[in-house]
Design an enzyme around this catalytic site. Sequence first.
Site, PDB file in Angstrom:
ATOM      1  N   TYR A  39       0.815  -1.214   0.000  1.00 43.30           N
ATOM      2  CA  TYR A  39       0.000   0.000   0.000  1.00 43.30           C
ATOM      3  C   TYR A  39       0.848   1.263   0.000  1.00 43.30           C
ATOM      4  O   TYR A  39       0.408   2.294  -0.516  1.00 43.30           O
ATOM      5  CB  TYR A  39      -0.989  -0.027   1.172  1.00 43.30           C
ATOM      6  CG  TYR A  39      -2.086  -1.036   0.938  1.00 43.30           C
ATOM      7  CD1 TYR A  39      -3.120  -0.784   0.047  1.00 43.30           C
ATOM      8  CD2 TYR A  39      -2.053  -2.280   1.564  1.00 43.30           C
ATOM      9  CE1 TYR A  39      -4.103  -1.722  -0.196  1.00 43.30           C
ATOM     10  CE2 TYR A  39      -3.025  -3.232   1.320  1.00 43.30           C
ATOM     11  CZ  TYR A  39      -4.053  -2.952   0.435  1.00 43.30           C
ATOM     12  OH  TYR A  39      -5.011  -3.890   0.174  1.00 43.30           O
ATOM     13  N   GLN A  68     -15.851   2.588  -6.167  1.00 41.86           N
ATOM     14  CA  GLN A  68     -15.167   1.394  -5.681  1.00 41.86           C
ATOM     15  C   GLN A  68     -13.664   1.660  -5.556  1.00 41.86           C
ATOM     16  O   GLN A  68     -12.927   0.823  -5.045  1.00 41.86           O
ATOM     17  CB  GLN A  68     -15.395   0.234  -6.656  1.00 41.86           C
ATOM     18  CG  GLN A  68     -16.861  -0.132  -6.837  1.00 41.86           C
ATOM     19  CD  GLN A  68     -17.052  -1.164  -7.926  1.00 41.86           C
ATOM     20  OE1 GLN A  68     -16.640  -2.308  -7.784  1.00 41.86           O
ATOM     21  NE2 GLN A  68     -17.661  -0.772  -9.034  1.00 41.86           N
ATOM     22  N   ASN A  69     -13.225   2.822  -6.044  1.00 42.28           N
ATOM     23  CA  ASN A  69     -11.803   3.152  -6.057  1.00 42.28           C
ATOM     24  C   ASN A  69     -11.348   3.707  -4.717  1.00 42.28           C
ATOM     25  O   ASN A  69     -12.109   4.382  -4.018  1.00 42.28           O
ATOM     26  CB  ASN A  69     -11.507   4.169  -7.169  1.00 42.28           C
ATOM     27  CG  ASN A  69     -11.923   3.647  -8.533  1.00 42.28           C
ATOM     28  OD1 ASN A  69     -11.897   2.437  -8.774  1.00 42.28           O
ATOM     29  ND2 ASN A  69     -12.315   4.540  -9.419  1.00 42.28           N
ATOM     30  N   ASP A 124      -8.644   5.728  -4.524  1.00 40.58           N
ATOM     31  CA  ASP A 124      -7.896   6.959  -4.768  1.00 40.58           C
ATOM     32  C   ASP A 124      -8.758   8.186  -4.465  1.00 40.58           C
ATOM     33  O   ASP A 124      -9.961   8.065  -4.202  1.00 40.58           O
ATOM     34  CB  ASP A 124      -7.385   7.000  -6.217  1.00 40.58           C
ATOM     35  CG  ASP A 124      -8.528   6.929  -7.235  1.00 40.58           C
ATOM     36  OD1 ASP A 124      -9.302   7.907  -7.315  1.00 40.58           O
ATOM     37  OD2 ASP A 124      -8.654   5.922  -7.956  1.00 40.58           O
ATOM     38  N   HIS A 181     -14.810   1.059  -0.721  1.00 46.33           N
ATOM     39  CA  HIS A 181     -13.724   0.138  -0.351  1.00 46.33           C
ATOM     40  C   HIS A 181     -12.595   0.800   0.427  1.00 46.33           C
ATOM     41  O   HIS A 181     -11.500   0.256   0.520  1.00 46.33           O
ATOM     42  CB  HIS A 181     -13.176  -0.545  -1.613  1.00 46.33           C
ATOM     43  CG  HIS A 181     -14.189  -1.401  -2.296  1.00 46.33           C
ATOM     44  ND1 HIS A 181     -14.126  -1.714  -3.642  1.00 46.33           N
ATOM     45  CD2 HIS A 181     -15.312  -2.008  -1.824  1.00 46.33           C
ATOM     46  CE1 HIS A 181     -15.155  -2.478  -3.964  1.00 46.33           C
ATOM     47  NE2 HIS A 181     -15.889  -2.663  -2.876  1.00 46.33           N
ATOM     48  N   GLY A 225     -16.673   2.556 -15.915  1.00 48.92           N
ATOM     49  CA  GLY A 225     -15.410   1.856 -15.719  1.00 48.92           C
ATOM     50  C   GLY A 225     -15.428   0.724 -14.726  1.00 48.92           C
ATOM     51  O   GLY A 225     -14.452   0.490 -14.016  1.00 48.92           O
ATOM     52  N   THR A 226     -16.530   0.008 -14.657  1.00 49.16           N
ATOM     53  CA  THR A 226     -16.614  -1.142 -13.769  1.00 49.16           C
ATOM     54  C   THR A 226     -17.330  -2.273 -14.488  1.00 49.16           C
ATOM     55  O   THR A 226     -18.271  -2.044 -15.246  1.00 49.16           O
ATOM     56  CB  THR A 226     -17.348  -0.813 -12.461  1.00 49.16           C
ATOM     57  OG1 THR A 226     -17.552  -2.016 -11.705  1.00 49.16           O
ATOM     58  CG2 THR A 226     -18.697  -0.152 -12.718  1.00 49.16           C
ATOM     59  N   SER A 227     -16.872  -3.483 -14.253  1.00 53.56           N
ATOM     60  CA  SER A 227     -17.463  -4.643 -14.934  1.00 53.56           C
ATOM     61  C   SER A 227     -18.833  -4.984 -14.375  1.00 53.56           C
ATOM     62  O   SER A 227     -19.585  -5.738 -14.980  1.00 53.56           O
ATOM     63  CB  SER A 227     -16.545  -5.863 -14.764  1.00 53.56           C
ATOM     64  OG  SER A 227     -16.465  -6.233 -13.389  1.00 53.56           O
TER      65      SER A 227
END
Length: 225
Positions: free
Chosen positions: A53, A86-87, A89, A104, A169-171
């Site tokens: 990390y 979900q990122n 950053d 997350h 940008g997510t599946s």
Amino acid sequence: MKNIVVLTGAGISAESGLRTFRDADGLWEGHDVMQVASPLGWKNNMALVLDFYNKRRSQLQEVSPNKAHYALVALEKKYAVTIITQNVDDLHERAGSSNVLHLHGELLKVRSQFDESLVLDWKKDLLPGDHCSYNTQLRPHIVWFGEEVPMLDTAITITEQADILIIIGTSMQVYPAAGLLQYAPYNTPVYFIDPNPAISPSKNLTVLSEKATTGVVKVVEGLLG
């Protein structure tokens, strides 16, 4: 003012130069995911997890938001916008988005293992011996595999109030985040932006098979008129 809920995944950050954690072979930067993103991995090799990390944190501070991030900020001129990401950053915040929920966790924060509510801003390396006020080792403020997603109920409540839903940008294959779509009100217009969409267009679902920096700009321009 209509509510727009935006769900973002790794694809929007990748265009800023952030490598997505998971490679095609399923490894995270050469590591099995359970080594660096699980409570067991932390217990077995704290130094490895901290190093993993620290490298991600360092890389994050070398990149900048892209056109897709800034386009979402522009939506706030006309709509009440909430971004559920979900990122881990901070690129949405750096671009200027005022309402961002991290499902997350956040890479630039750490937390106490004794008191999960004790969260600290952290931009430098996190090292063994960096303790909280309870004299226990600080850990990355990241939701690891096998841990509960504490912000999920809040994200569900937000999605239930959406007038428009934008997915970028997510599946939509990773749960529990993928399940958020089902909480949007019936007939809510949905825009799905991804170069390789795993979803087909339907009555209220518009699919743009494009990367975030082009697809998001198109959708935003359309919504702003």
